[in-house]
Write a protein that holds these residues in place. Sequence first.
Motif, PDB file in Angstrom:
ATOM      1  N   PRO A  22      13.481   6.793  -0.001  1.00  0.00           N
ATOM      2  CA  PRO A  22      14.034   5.667  -0.767  1.00  0.00           C
ATOM      3  C   PRO A  22      14.746   4.622   0.086  1.00  0.00           C
ATOM      4  CG  PRO A  22      15.387   7.624  -1.053  1.00  0.00           C
ATOM      5  CD  PRO A  22      14.163   8.058  -0.311  1.00  0.00           C
ATOM      6  N   THR A  23      15.081   4.968   1.331  1.00  0.00           N
ATOM      7  CA  THR A  23      15.778   4.006   2.180  1.00  0.00           C
ATOM      8  C   THR A  23      14.935   2.769   2.494  1.00  0.00           C
ATOM      9  OG1 THR A  23      15.146   5.462   4.010  1.00  0.00           O
ATOM     10  CG2 THR A  23      17.428   5.579   3.264  1.00  0.00           C
ATOM     11  N   VAL A  24      13.621   2.832   2.246  1.00  0.00           N
ATOM     12  CA  VAL A  24      12.795   1.633   2.457  1.00  0.00           C
ATOM     13  C   VAL A  24      13.179   0.531   1.472  1.00  0.00           C
ATOM     14  CG1 VAL A  24      10.805   2.832   3.451  1.00  0.00           C
ATOM     15  CG2 VAL A  24      10.963   2.576   0.967  1.00  0.00           C
ATOM     16  N   LEU A  25      13.874   0.896   0.395  1.00  0.00           N
ATOM     17  CA  LEU A  25      14.325  -0.103  -0.572  1.00  0.00           C
ATOM     18  C   LEU A  25      15.452  -0.970  -0.016  1.00  0.00           C
ATOM     19  CD1 LEU A  25      14.279   2.096  -3.802  1.00  0.00           C
ATOM     20  CD2 LEU A  25      12.799   0.129  -3.316  1.00  0.00           C
ATOM     21  N   GLU A  26      16.013  -0.591   1.123  1.00  0.00           N
ATOM     22  CA  GLU A  26      17.046  -1.407   1.754  1.00  0.00           C
ATOM     23  C   GLU A  26      16.446  -2.571   2.529  1.00  0.00           C
ATOM     24  OE1 GLU A  26      19.478   1.090   4.172  1.00  0.00           O
ATOM     25  OE2 GLU A  26      20.057   2.413   2.526  1.00  0.00           O
ATOM     26  N   LEU A  27      15.128  -2.564   2.712  1.00  0.00           N
ATOM     27  CA  LEU A  27      14.441  -3.610   3.477  1.00  0.00           C
ATOM     28  C   LEU A  27      13.935  -4.701   2.542  1.00  0.00           C
ATOM     29  CD1 LEU A  27      12.267  -1.290   5.752  1.00  0.00           C
ATOM     30  CD2 LEU A  27      14.471  -2.320   6.329  1.00  0.00           C
ATOM     31  N   ARG A  80       0.233   3.866   4.725  1.00  0.00           N
ATOM     32  CA  ARG A  80      -0.340   4.412   3.492  1.00  0.00           C
ATOM     33  C   ARG A  80      -0.677   5.891   3.633  1.00  0.00           C
ATOM     34  NH1 ARG A  80      -5.030   0.026   2.797  1.00  0.00           N
ATOM     35  NH2 ARG A  80      -5.157   0.606   5.012  1.00  0.00           N
ATOM     36  N   THR A  81      -1.026   6.294   4.832  1.00  0.00           N
ATOM     37  CA  THR A  81      -1.342   7.702   5.073  1.00  0.00           C
ATOM     38  C   THR A  81      -0.239   8.410   5.846  1.00  0.00           C
ATOM     39  OG1 THR A  81      -2.553   7.052   7.070  1.00  0.00           O
ATOM     40  CG2 THR A  81      -3.814   7.306   5.024  1.00  0.00           C
ATOM     41  N   GLY A  82       0.585   7.639   6.543  1.00  0.00           N
ATOM     42  CA  GLY A  82       1.715   8.226   7.269  1.00  0.00           C
ATOM     43  C   GLY A  82       2.977   8.172   6.436  1.00  0.00           C
ATOM     44  N   ARG A  90       6.762  -5.546   9.357  1.00  0.00           N
ATOM     45  CA  ARG A  90       6.711  -4.267  10.069  1.00  0.00           C
ATOM     46  C   ARG A  90       5.424  -3.511   9.791  1.00  0.00           C
ATOM     47  NH1 ARG A  90      13.032  -2.012   9.872  1.00  0.00           N
ATOM     48  NH2 ARG A  90      13.899  -3.810  11.003  1.00  0.00           N
ATOM     49  N   VAL A  91       4.918  -3.608   8.579  1.00  0.00           N
ATOM     50  CA  VAL A  91       3.636  -2.959   8.261  1.00  0.00           C
ATOM     51  C   VAL A  91       2.533  -3.521   9.147  1.00  0.00           C
ATOM     52  CG1 VAL A  91       1.814  -2.811   6.504  1.00  0.00           C
ATOM     53  CG2 VAL A  91       4.169  -2.263   5.890  1.00  0.00           C
ATOM     54  N   GLY A 137       0.794  -1.227   0.000  1.00  0.00           N
ATOM     55  CA  GLY A 137       0.000   0.000   0.000  1.00  0.00           C
ATOM     56  C   GLY A 137       0.823   1.270   0.000  1.00  0.00           C
ATOM     57  N   ILE A 138       2.131   1.152  -0.098  1.00  0.00           N
ATOM     58  CA  ILE A 138       3.000   2.332  -0.125  1.00  0.00           C
ATOM     59  C   ILE A 138       3.087   2.834  -1.564  1.00  0.00           C
ATOM     60  CG2 ILE A 138       5.331   3.177   0.357  1.00  0.00           C
ATOM     61  CD1 ILE A 138       5.565   0.924   2.411  1.00  0.00           C
ATOM     62  N   SER A 139       2.846   4.103  -1.758  1.00  0.00           N
ATOM     63  CA  SER A 139       2.812   4.659  -3.108  1.00  0.00           C
ATOM     64  C   SER A 139       4.222   4.910  -3.641  1.00  0.00           C
ATOM     65  CB  SER A 139       2.025   5.969  -3.122  1.00  0.00           C
ATOM     66  OG  SER A 139       2.742   6.975  -2.407  1.00  0.00           O
ATOM     67  N   LEU A 140       4.288   5.071  -4.951  1.00  0.00           N
ATOM     68  CA  LEU A 140       5.574   5.356  -5.589  1.00  0.00           C
ATOM     69  C   LEU A 140       6.116   6.700  -5.119  1.00  0.00           C
ATOM     70  CD1 LEU A 140       7.341   3.854  -7.619  1.00  0.00           C
ATOM     71  CD2 LEU A 140       6.337   5.238  -9.435  1.00  0.00           C
ATOM     72  N   GLU A 141       5.227   7.655  -4.897  1.00  0.00           N
ATOM     73  CA  GLU A 141       5.647   8.963  -4.400  1.00  0.00           C
ATOM     74  C   GLU A 141       6.284   8.849  -3.020  1.00  0.00           C
ATOM     75  OE1 GLU A 141       2.711   8.250  -5.689  1.00  0.00           O
ATOM     76  OE2 GLU A 141       2.883   9.309  -7.608  1.00  0.00           O
TER      77      GLU A 141
END
Length: 376
Positions: A311-316, A336-338, A324-325, A301-305
């Motif tokens: 971008p550090t979430v790409l390390e996970l 998704r909203t935070g 974690r979600v 549910g995390i958007s591309l924006e």
Amino acid sequence: MLRLITRSLCLHCQRGQIGPPVLARPCSSLTQKENQQTVDALYNLSVDIRKVRKLKGWVLHQHPAYVSEAESLLRGLGADGPAIARILEQHPEAVLCSPEQMSAQRELWGSVCPNDRDLVGIIEKFPASFFTSASHHNNQRDNIMYFQSLRLNKRIISKLMASAPQSFSQPVEHNQHMVCTLQDAYLSLGGQEDNMKIWLQKLLSQNPYVLLKPPEVLRENLLFLREQGFSSAQLLQLLAKLRGFVSELSPEGMRRTLDFSCEALGCSQERLLAIVLQCPALLYYPAAVLSERLRGLLAAGISLEQIVETPTVLELTTQIVHYRVQRLRAYGYDVRTGSPEALNGTKKDFEATYGRLQLRRERPLFNPVAPLKTDE
């Protein structure tokens, strides 16, 4: 969006990875039967003989072997029985080192270890670095003297010797060449000479394997990144954040990853450079890994924006993201909203974030203007 990521992945093939070098077995006499004296001596030290037979059974066939000498050396340094058993189980080749080799290594390591207790700790973690071939002794000594001439901390030198022993087994000229290349790169990118020793010490402690790479690779990679539009200050920042791993990259591999990221994230070249500065790991993740992680983030549910902003979430990994979600959602936090920033960090960092959210939910809000309840 998922189609775009999949299509982008097809256009970029993965870069092959090179494994660590395999150390050769030491030379000694090999017989068909096991050396019963060796077996008995190891058994008396509570070494798991079955484990040795399974992993390195050839050691038990060697003549001569110096089990009692190895035990005596380790006890002299302060190691107890269980520690000695662990060391010889992990690296039974230690019993093939002659007493002269052991004595020479103890003297050599003593020049960079503050005390015997620290040396025992190193041997427990890296026994192969201590019990090594006598043919490397001169190179080890020369390299120690060279790093001492750079006024590096003793603990840093001992850490280098322990975690990357190959760099001390090679001729000192190779290390001199690589260190000079690192120093030249640091100064040419605007680094201050007064801070160079600290910078070099930190880089080598974070990635000692940088010494094993050809200096030309470092220069080629920095030149490629310069051509992509990074300024000198930004390159110096990247060099620090990558912790020397820039020497393990290649221009072709980075080009494929950058092209994929630019297309999959739908951003401009200028924006892509800013993303890489936030998340330098993008440079060494293959396109297949990034594609899988992007799909996982979008599915959560995390958007591309949001990904572009954090971008550090790409390390996970995808598994970590989903775990974690779910944990955050259980306490009322919706990524998704935070901000997906709450997902970032090590396990310890995330648990601290999760703990704060838990306290926020359980603790009632304090209203400073509300009347206090008192007994009448």
